[in-house]
Design a protein around this motif. Structure first.
Motif, short mmCIF file in Angstrom:
data_model
loop_
_atom_site.label_atom_id
_atom_site.label_comp_id
_atom_site.label_asym_id
_atom_site.label_seq_id
_atom_site.Cartn_x
_atom_site.Cartn_y
_atom_site.Cartn_z
N LEU A 507 12.66 -0.18 7.83
CA LEU A 507 14.08 -0.26 7.47
C LEU A 507 14.53 -1.70 7.28
O LEU A 507 15.55 -1.96 6.61
CB LEU A 507 14.94 0.41 8.56
N ARG A 508 13.77 -2.69 7.87
CA ARG A 508 14.13 -4.09 7.66
C ARG A 508 13.86 -4.48 6.20
O ARG A 508 14.60 -5.28 5.62
CB ARG A 508 13.33 -4.98 8.60
N LYS A 509 12.78 -3.95 5.65
CA LYS A 509 12.45 -4.20 4.25
C LYS A 509 12.25 -2.84 3.58
O LYS A 509 11.13 -2.39 3.37
CB LYS A 509 11.20 -5.05 4.12
N PRO A 510 13.37 -2.15 3.28
CA PRO A 510 13.24 -0.78 2.79
C PRO A 510 12.55 -0.71 1.44
O PRO A 510 11.87 0.27 1.14
CB PRO A 510 14.69 -0.29 2.71
N PHE A 511 12.72 -1.74 0.62
CA PHE A 511 12.11 -1.67 -0.71
C PHE A 511 10.60 -1.72 -0.60
O PHE A 511 9.90 -0.92 -1.24
CB PHE A 511 12.65 -2.82 -1.56
N MET A 512 10.10 -2.65 0.24
CA MET A 512 8.66 -2.76 0.43
C MET A 512 8.11 -1.51 1.12
O MET A 512 7.03 -1.03 0.79
CB MET A 512 8.33 -4.01 1.25
N GLY A 513 8.88 -1.02 2.09
CA GLY A 513 8.43 0.19 2.79
C GLY A 513 8.38 1.39 1.85
O GLY A 513 7.51 2.26 1.97
N ILE A 515 7.84 1.13 -1.40
CA ILE A 515 6.70 0.96 -2.31
C ILE A 515 5.41 1.33 -1.60
O ILE A 515 4.54 2.02 -2.15
CB ILE A 515 6.67 -0.49 -2.84
N ARG A 516 5.25 0.93 -0.35
CA ARG A 516 4.04 1.29 0.38
C ARG A 516 4.02 2.80 0.72
O ARG A 516 2.97 3.35 0.96
CB ARG A 516 3.95 0.49 1.70
N GLY A 517 5.17 3.40 0.82
CA GLY A 517 5.25 4.83 1.14
C GLY A 517 5.40 5.13 2.60
O GLY A 517 5.57 6.30 2.98
#
Length: 676
Positions: A507-513, A515-517
């Protein structure tokens, strides 16, 4: 069973006891050869024929005695025609024997007297039963007139009911008077008036007769001018009082006759329950035969004088006893021993006359008097509603014919609704309750499938373990078996710490999370967790419903059963009435009968020896007869037998009025449980 049959059995037993007392050693087959009355010098042939005749007659009389005995018949009280026929068949041979100047053997004479005594006992019971059946309904008729006199509303209704009869009598009197006047005019006018009358037309003759009718009606009104001051209600009340007075007098006479016969008729000083050796030997042959003869005379005199309503009860009793004392037939029987016709045959003929003439005449006269002074017939009482129904019958039939289809539809719908209600709300819920009691698996309530929760929990465990293995710390290496077991145990307890930590991190980096799934994967695991939690809650509710499945079955059955029981009770009340209500009415009737018994005892005037008069005793017997009938429907079997013992003490005249009053008190407290 009534006190008449009990008393009849007692008298019949006393007769049997007297016979055993008189002949303690009588052989079973009489020896006709040693008869003292057989004339000497007869030939052997004539002796043989006489003995055969006597033997056949003895056998015939013995069969008749068995027919008339209460102990050998299923019916204690025989029909009068049966008694008459039995007497007629057996006494014909005695008459033939007396006409042939043939001497009766002693055994044959004794059997003939026993036969007549048995017939007299049966006739005695028939008369008692007839008086009882006549006296009891009179109370209902007197109660009807009491109701008419007790309310002006009922008096007015009675006036309307009897108005057509009054109008008919008045019109009949007027018509008869007018017809007499017309005949008088014709007879007084002579031939000239007859010729003039022949020349008159039909209308002129009718006009002449109509004028005579008007004159007769006017004269009738002038004659009845005094009664015109009385209102129709007053006339009806005077008529009701007169009829009630006649009915009361008839009831008193019948009760007095019943008391006389019970107290003075067929009284033998013998106890059939005592052993033969202890019998009192004071009753000789002439004494008990005299009792039978006097009882027959008493029965005849009672029947002849009981409907003389001009006499009071005391005058009636005096007339009966004086008639018995002055009875010429009785004096002939007592004074002349040997006649052309034997005494027993004369007495039997008198019994036959009572059975064929006096008893039917008594029943017919009683019915006639009850009809004359009793309540009006049903045609008179219900002519007004019947007339209204007749006049409106056309309209009712027209309405029914016009609405025939609707009525048939209503009937069909009522039947279909009743059947559907029975099947859907009674039968089906009952089947479900039965299946629940039998633990039928198909009847168990289930909100969710049984394997759904287990599959979702196993899927959640696998999802969490796979997520934990994929996101394990690379520095420490992959998860060991012990760590995987620990994670599985925590998942079963609802702990998703590895998933939540990764979810918080992504949730700190929702975009990266995304993308990683990992973020979407953690979110879907939480959705699965929510699904499992919901299924756990539903499973708890499902278990609760299963534990109360029988309760829900009865709840579903309760409305239908409630409606069914309500309708059944209502139909029972309308058609037959509830048993408790019927029993309550019987108990109330018993209380009223006990009240009448107490009133008879308290208002009576005892004799010098403290006993009831004949009239009061007869009234008491009628009330006791009703009391026994009511008690038989209310009291249990063993209690009813005890009740009969107390009732027998109540009707025991020799006990005295005070003792009888104490018996009434004993009846009240001993059977108060069934009199509430």
């Amino acid at each position: 069973m009534s006190f008449v049959t009990d008393h009849l059995s007692k008298v019949d037993g006393q007769l049997d006891a007297l016979q055993l007392q008189k002949q303690p050693s009588t052989p079973s087959s009489p020896d006709l050869r040693s008869t003292s009355d057989e004339p000497r010098g007869t030939s052997d042939a004539s002796g043989t024929s006489e003995r055969s005749f006597d033997l056949s007659q003895i056998l015939k009389i013995q069969a008749a005695i068995k027919t008339l005995s209460t102990a050998s018949s299923s019916r204690v009280l025989l029909h009068p025609d049966t008694i008459w026929a039995t007497l007629n068949q057996t006494l014909e041979a005695s008459v033939a024997c007396s006409e042939d100047s043939r001497v009766h053997p002693k055994q044959l004479q004794e059997l003939e007297w026993l036969l007549v005594s048995k017939a007299a006992t049966q006739t005695y019971g028939v008369i008692l039963n007839a008086l009882l059946e006549q006296t009891i309904p009179l109370s209902n008729e007197i109660g009807y007139w009491d109701q008419i006199l007790g309310s002006y509303r009922y008096t007015g209704l009675y006036t309307v009911q009897t108005s057509p009869i009054r109008l008919w009598y008045w019109a009949n009197d007027v018509y008869g008077d007018a017809w007499q006047r017309l005949q008088h005019i014709r007879s007084a006018g002579g031939d000239e008036d007859e010729e003039e009358e022949r020349g008159l037309s039909i209308s002129d003759r009718w006009r002449q007769f109509y004028g005579l009718v008007k004159d007769s009606a006017r004269d009738r009104s002038l004659v009845d001018v005094q009664s015109r001051f009385l209102s129709p209600l007053t006339k009806s009340r005077l008529e009701a009082r007169s009829k009630r007075s006649h009915l009361r007098r008839l009831r008193e006479m019948s009760a007095s006759g019943l008391g006389i016969l019970m107290d003075e008729g067929m009284i033998f000083d013998a106890d059939e329950e005592a052993p033969v050796s202890a019998k009192d030997q004071s009753n000789t042959k002439e004494e008990w035969q005299s009792v039978v003869a006097k009882s027959v005379s008493l029965m005849e005199m009672v029947l002849q004088n009981i409907h003389t309503l001009e006499l009071g009860a005391n005058e009636f009793e005096e007339t009966v006893f004086m008639s018995v004392d002055d009875d010429s037939q009785l004096s002939q029987l007592d004074s002349i021993e040997k006649q052309s016709v034997p005494r027993v045959v004369r007495l039997g003929s008198r019994l036959q006359q009572i059975l064929r003439i006096h008893i039917p005449m008594h029943i017919a006269t009683s019915t006639e008097l009850t009809t004359e002074y009793g309540r009006p017939s049903r045609l008179v009482r219900y002519w007004l509603p019947g007339l209204a129904l007749f006049l409106s019958s056309g309209t009712l039939l027209r309405i029914l014919f016009n609405r025939k289809a609707e009525i048939l539809t209503w009937i069909r719908d009522i039947g279909t609704t009743s059947i559907d209600f029975w099947n859907n709300w009674i039968v089906e819920p009952s089947k479900k309750v039965i299946r629940t009691i039998q633990h039928d698996k198909d009847s168990e309530i289930a909100i969710m499938s049984r394997e759904s929760l287990k599959g979702d929990r196993d899927s959640l465990e696998r999802m969490v373990i796979d997520f934990a293995c994929d996101n394990a710390n690379t520095s420490t290496g992959p998860l060991t078996d012990s760590e995987i077991s620990m994670v599985r145990a925590k998942v079963r307890e609802g702990d998703l710490t590895p998933v939540l930590r990764a979810y918080e991190k992504d949730l700190r980096k929702p975009f990266m999370g995304t993308i990683r799934g990992d973020l979407i994967r953690a979110l879907l695991i939480q959705v699965q967790k929510t699904k499992v939690d919901v299924e756990l809650a539903v499973s708890g509710i499902d278990a609760l419903l299963k534990s109360q499945e029988l309760v829900f079955g009865f709840v579903g059955l309760a409305p239908g059963m409630l409606v069914f029981l309500s309708v059944s009770r209502w139909l029972g009340d309308v058609l037959a009435g509830r048993k408790g209500k019927v029993q309550g009415r019987e108990q109330g009737s018993m209380i009223r009968v006990l009240r009448n018994v107490d009133r008879i005892l308290s208002s009576s005037t005892p004799s010098e020896n403290g006993m009831l008069s004949y009239k009061d005793h007869g009234m008491l017997l009628c009330e006791v007869h009703i009391l026994r009938q009511k008690a038989q429907r209310v009291l249990p079997g063993e209690i009813y037998s005890e009740f009969l013992e107390d009732v027998s003490n109540l009707v025991d005249l020799r006990a005295g009025v005070e003792c009888q009053a104490r018996v009434v008190e004993r009846l009240r407290w001993a059977y108060s449980k069934w009199l509430r």
